[in-house]
Design an enzyme around this catalytic site. Structure first.
Site, PDB file in Angstrom:
ATOM      1  N   TYR A 144       0.862  -1.191   0.000  1.00 45.12           N
ATOM      2  CA  TYR A 144       0.000   0.000   0.000  1.00 45.12           C
ATOM      3  C   TYR A 144       0.890   1.230   0.000  1.00 45.12           C
ATOM      4  O   TYR A 144       1.874   1.294   0.747  1.00 45.12           O
ATOM      5  CB  TYR A 144      -0.890  -0.002   1.242  1.00 45.12           C
ATOM      6  CG  TYR A 144      -1.777   1.219   1.418  1.00 45.12           C
ATOM      7  CD1 TYR A 144      -1.527   2.132   2.456  1.00 45.12           C
ATOM      8  CD2 TYR A 144      -2.847   1.471   0.573  1.00 45.12           C
ATOM      9  CE1 TYR A 144      -2.333   3.248   2.630  1.00 45.12           C
ATOM     10  CE2 TYR A 144      -3.660   2.595   0.747  1.00 45.12           C
ATOM     11  CZ  TYR A 144      -3.394   3.478   1.775  1.00 45.12           C
ATOM     12  OH  TYR A 144      -4.204   4.588   1.948  1.00 45.12           O
ATOM     13  N   ASP A 239       9.435   2.765  -0.959  1.00 40.77           N
ATOM     14  CA  ASP A 239       8.442   3.434  -0.112  1.00 40.77           C
ATOM     15  C   ASP A 239       8.780   3.086   1.340  1.00 40.77           C
ATOM     16  O   ASP A 239       8.393   2.028   1.832  1.00 40.77           O
ATOM     17  CB  ASP A 239       7.027   2.978  -0.489  1.00 40.77           C
ATOM     18  CG  ASP A 239       5.988   3.651   0.401  1.00 40.77           C
ATOM     19  OD1 ASP A 239       4.784   3.470   0.148  1.00 40.77           O
ATOM     20  OD2 ASP A 239       6.386   4.349   1.358  1.00 40.77           O
ATOM     21  N   LYS A 267       5.302   9.314   8.570  1.00 41.40           N
ATOM     22  CA  LYS A 267       5.185   8.753   9.909  1.00 41.40           C
ATOM     23  C   LYS A 267       6.263   9.249  10.885  1.00 41.40           C
ATOM     24  O   LYS A 267       6.195  10.376  11.359  1.00 41.40           O
ATOM     25  CB  LYS A 267       5.144   7.219   9.807  1.00 41.40           C
ATOM     26  CG  LYS A 267       3.899   6.712   9.013  1.00 41.40           C
ATOM     27  CD  LYS A 267       3.800   5.215   9.011  1.00 41.40           C
ATOM     28  CE  LYS A 267       2.791   4.732   7.987  1.00 41.40           C
ATOM     29  NZ  LYS A 267       1.408   4.697   8.496  1.00 41.40           N
TER      30      LYS A 267
END
Ligand code: KE4
Length: 425
Positions: A144, A239, A267
């Site tokens: 994702y 990613d 994050k």
């Protein structure tokens, strides 16, 4: 535990917020329950509006590696807020965070701040397409990369027939430019390059897959992606929104000795405030406006409070002994849980790397999405609900990752194991 106030707030929220939440997974649908509303959090503990206390293994889905309300992060945000919450103009803190990132991740020679991981991956893809003059991108089923249209594509019926949209609202024609391979399956990548090689702008990959539960890369998988990207002149995008500063002070890329062309972050680098970033080789990044012609912009990009929280977080993590502690605590917890579960005749596959772990209720070794799908999600949901009742907060989905924080200590580990025991009875 009582959940009266949470139920009340959830009903109220559902009237004015789709699904009552601002991100789908928070609705607890995947685990057949209803969300608890959080009142406050400190260290590795979160407290809901009914006064229930939980040992937290979600950590806001990764950013809270230091634990909640870390004093140095709170202080930094307080001070920044006193100087203004947003300027819409450059400030020192943006340089400070960029310098830490570029110093910690050598493949990143220049970096652009944005406000979410989605913005980071969306922008990195646009940049890769501009830099190569090609449109197609390879992603991996089960990975994702946020909710940009080009990534809401799932594997089509045949590997070589391109993807299919995985959400209404994504134009069908977009799917033809997103090719979907299988994680850890080199032949699936090879076939796509053979068929579309000259049209592929980039491969984007989670170097450790954290959105199908936790699936580790086979030893040569990532090296193969580097090699075939070079062969065909496409870019390799790591990613690292989850893995950036999670597995070490820097990127997982330095653990495996691979230099991707672009890296996306999020994050942890924002310490719990809205942040994302994409960066890489200077010759690529200099294509980004205003130096170059690839447009990307954002009102709150490089927001001074997010920068302050990120700098404070990374400055704590500069003491890399935290990573040793995270490793040891996570190893201790997962090995004790494995033993405990076996006492109940349960032999789950527990995947772990550093401070990330995931319990799959399957006896298979989970190294692919296919194996992930053999896990008993009903069992996971049942245990999730029992643990919540007893005071342990796991991710409300089998397909997410548990995170240990620097705030968890031996007492928390003991209590977690004890609560697991009660939940399994
Ligand atoms: P955000 O837009 O949510 O900041 O980042 C998107 C993203 C990009 N890349 C990776 C590898 C990611 O894991 C994410 C977002 N992660 C999910 C949880 N696995 C966020 C939680 C949520 O969607 O509510």
């Amino acid at each position: 535990m009582k959940y009266g106030k949470s139920r009340e707030l959830f009903a109220r929220a559902e009237n004015i917020i789709p699904g009552g939440v601002n991100s789908p997974v928070r609705a607890f649908k995947a685990v057949g329950s209803q969300p608890v509303f959080i009142d406050h959090a400190k260290g590795c503990r979160i407290f809901d509006v009914d006064g229930n206390e939980y040992i937290d293994y979600v950590g806001s889905w990764g950013p809270l590696i230091l634990g909640h309300s870390h004093p140095e992060v709170v202080q930094a945000v307080r001070e920044a807020a006193g100087r203004g919450t947003s300027y819409g103009a450059p400030c020192l803190a943006e340089i400070e965070l960029a310098e830490i990132i570029c110093e910690a991740i050598p493949s990143i020679e220049k970096v652009r701040m944005v406000s979410s991981g989605t913005e980071a991956t969306m922008s990195a893809l646009r940049l890769a397409r501009a830099f190569t003059g090609r449109n197609k991108v390879i992603k991996f089923e089960g990975c994702y990369h946020g909710h940009a249209d080009s990534f809401l594509i799932k594997a089509g019926s045949g590997l070589l027939t391109g993807g299919v949209v995985s959400s209404p609202g994504v134009p069908e024609q977009l799917a033809q430019d997103t090719l979907v391979a299988q994680y850890n399956d080199i032949s699936s990548v090879e076939a796509l390059y053979k068929e579309f090689g000259s049209e592929i702008s980039a491969v984007i990959v989670e170097p450790i897959a954290g959105n199908m539960g936790l699936v580790l890369p086979d030893p040569n998988f990532l090296h193969y992606l580097r090699k075939i990207s070079d062969m065909y002149g496409s870019l390799l995008i790591f990613d690292e929104v989850i893995t950036g500063f999670r597995t070490r002070f820097g990127g997982f890329q330095d653990t495996v000795g691979i230099k991707p062309d672009l890296t996306t972050l999020g994050k942890i680098i924002g310490g719990g405030l809205p942040v994302g970033a994409y960066g890489g080789r200077k010759e690529i990044m200099d294509r980004v406006a205003p130096t170059g012609d690839v447009y990307q912009a954002g009102t709150l990009s490089g927001n001074p409070l997010a920068m302050a929280a990120g700098v404070a977080t990374l400055n704590v993590l500069r003491d890399v002994e935290w990573y040793d502690r995270l490793e040891i605590m996570t190893y201790m917890l997962t090995s004790r849980l494995k033993t405990m579960l076996e006492e109940f005749d349960l032999y789950p596959c527990i995947n772990r790397f550093g401070s990330m772990f995931c319990i799959f209720f399957t006896e298979e070794e989970v190294n692919s999405l296919e194996k992930v799908m053999t896990s008993d999600t009903e069992q996971y949901s049942r245990i999730f609900r029992r643990l919540l009742q007893e005071g342990v907060y796991l991710p409300p989905s089998q397909f997410e990752v548990c995170f240990m924080s620097c705030a968890h200590d031996l007492i928390d580990i003991d209590q977690t194991v004890e609560i697991f025991g009660r939940a399994l009875e």
